[in-house]
Design an enzyme around this catalytic site. Structure first.
Site, mmCIF file in Angstrom:
data_model
loop_
_atom_site.group_PDB
_atom_site.id
_atom_site.type_symbol
_atom_site.label_atom_id
_atom_site.label_comp_id
_atom_site.label_asym_id
_atom_site.label_seq_id
_atom_site.Cartn_x
_atom_site.Cartn_y
_atom_site.Cartn_z
ATOM 1 N N ASP A 1 0.822 -1.204 0.000
ATOM 2 C CA ASP A 1 0.000 0.000 0.000
ATOM 3 C C ASP A 1 0.862 1.262 0.000
ATOM 4 O O ASP A 1 0.598 2.217 -0.741
ATOM 5 C CB ASP A 1 -0.925 -0.015 1.229
ATOM 6 N N TRP B 1 -5.601 1.470 -0.236
ATOM 7 C CA TRP B 1 -5.529 0.517 -1.350
ATOM 8 C C TRP B 1 -5.640 -0.911 -0.840
ATOM 9 O O TRP B 1 -6.226 -1.764 -1.502
ATOM 10 C CB TRP B 1 -4.246 0.741 -2.147
ATOM 11 N N ASP B 2 -5.096 -1.190 0.341
ATOM 12 C CA ASP B 2 -5.280 -2.509 0.940
ATOM 13 C C ASP B 2 -6.758 -2.788 1.196
ATOM 14 O O ASP B 2 -7.263 -3.881 0.926
ATOM 15 C CB ASP B 2 -4.514 -2.600 2.265
ATOM 16 N N VAL B 3 -7.440 -1.804 1.760
ATOM 17 C CA VAL B 3 -8.862 -1.981 2.071
ATOM 18 C C VAL B 3 -9.663 -2.195 0.796
ATOM 19 O O VAL B 3 -10.473 -3.135 0.689
ATOM 20 C CB VAL B 3 -9.393 -0.768 2.857
#
Length: 393
Positions: free
Chosen positions: A132, A161-163
């Protein structure tokens, strides 16, 4: 939750670490899927990731693995990988961001389960490494975050971005599962963290803006394209956002600045019912509105604006949010082994009137024997032999 959860009967083998893939798996588990997280004996690289509970256990790990079952296997051994391949053959669904291992690639697993649904997270589309923090740096957002005049990049504290990637993985898995139900065909589906960030930047118009006009400048806490900003109050700070002509009308009436705002319109030749004009003259409007906010407490501001359509919120830190969790219907009492009793979120998805309260995360390897017995039908003697050989723990 009452009744049968929507993903009841789906079993997912998850080989994962960090945020995106565990979040995707937990999202499925909260909807009723039997998600079996498989880790290397001793745990993956995220097993002790901060923040930590007073006991030393990872709150991060526990928070992203609620409602799953945990199996630990020596993934470095052939026999350990064969056990995992057996679990995959029985479940038919894999969610992973683990490094490819012999015997556990999508192609090899499809040889034993032709209708396999296999969802893999990558850093970049070509298989390169990315996280991320590096993707965010490459995407431009840190250079539009922060106050005007800031020369150095400002990273966002949220791993956005991970989420987003974790939720894309869950959606992609469900789409592939639906395709399998209709056609009998499996899928090897890949999601790249970089692609998710790039798609989001494009979908929000940032990339077209840079191509067709110019790159967006830093705006501090101002709302791009309309009137929105933070205001100091007598005892704190609030964020106010105006997105429609009605919002603006209500804000003007609530604060009593109608005559001054009308004078500014005449002076600038502007129409503050229009978002573009509110944005263009945001500094002047902020100067007019500032004294109203600074002469009132947050509670007084809230009492007035609550009667209007104006979008606003007081700024709170995590400690303040945590102190008010008893009033949040999303939160439930969770007794997490090794960590203790605390309030934790269930699923934010609401199915009718049903609620999905939080379920504790497993302790590492808690369900190894149970899964091998119930899913692979291994005998107690066989499980004991695997343990003696160091293949499981």
């Amino acid at each position: 939750m009452t009744g049968t959860p929507p993903l009841d009967g789906m079993r997912v083998v998850e080989l994962s670490s960090f945020v995106a893939t565990p979040l995707g798996g937990m999202t499925l588990a909260q909807l009723g899927a039997d998600v079996i997280r498989v880790d290397q004996i001793g745990g993956g690289p995220d097993i002790d990731r901060w923040p930590l509970a007073p006991s030393g256990r990872s709150l991060y790990w526990a928070g992203l693995n609620k409602g799953k079952r945990s199996v630990t296997v020596d993934l470095r051994s052939r026999e350990g990988r064969e056990l995992v391949a057996g679990l995959v053959a029985e479940s038919g669904v894999v969610l992973t961001n683990a490094p490819p291992r012999q015997g556990l690639t999508c192609e090899e697993l499809k040889a034993v389960r032709p209708d396999l649904v296999h969802v893999r997270l990558q850093g970049t589309r070509d298989g390169g490494n990315a996280v991320d923090y590096t993707v965010n740096a490459a995407m431009g957002f840190p250079l539009v975050t922060g106050p005007p005049g800031q020369e150095t990049p400002v990273n966002h504290a949220l791993p956005a971005w991970d989420v987003a990637c974790g939720l894309y993985m869950a959606v992609g898995l469900l789409a592939a599962e639906r395709h399998r139900l209709r056609t009998g065909e499996g899928q090897c589906l890949r999601v790249a963290l970089y692609d998710v960030a790039l798609a989001t930047a494009g979908n929000l118009g940032h990339l077209a803006e840079a191509q067709l006009t110019r790159a967006r400048p830093r705006l501090g806490n101002h709302l791009f394209g309309d009137f929105g900003r933070d205001f100091a109050t007598a005892d704190g700070r609030v964020m106010v956002a105006v997105l429609t002509a009605r919002h603006w009308r209500d804000l003007v009436e609530a604060t009593g600045v109608g005559e001054v705002a009308a004078a500014l319109e005449r002076a600038f030749g502007a129409d503050f019912r229009e978002a573009g004009d509110r944005y263009a003259y945001r500094d002047a409007l902020g100067g007019v509105l500032g004294p109203w906010f600074s002469s009132r407490t947050c509670d007084q501001v809230g009492e007035t604006l609550a009667k209007t359509s104006v979008l606003w919120s007081r700024y709170r830190d995590f400690a303040e949010v945590a102190a008010a969790l008893h009033d949040e219907p999303l939160m439930g009492r969770l007794d997490q082994p090794g960590i203790g009793v605390h309030l934790a979120p269930g699923s934010p998805l609401r199915l009718g009137d049903a609620s999905m309260p939080p379920v504790p995360a497993p302790t590492l390897g808690e369900h190894t024997d149970e899964v091998l017995r119930d899913v692979l039908s291994l005998s107690a003697d066989r499980i004991a032999a695997l343990r003696d050989a160091g293949t499981i723990r």
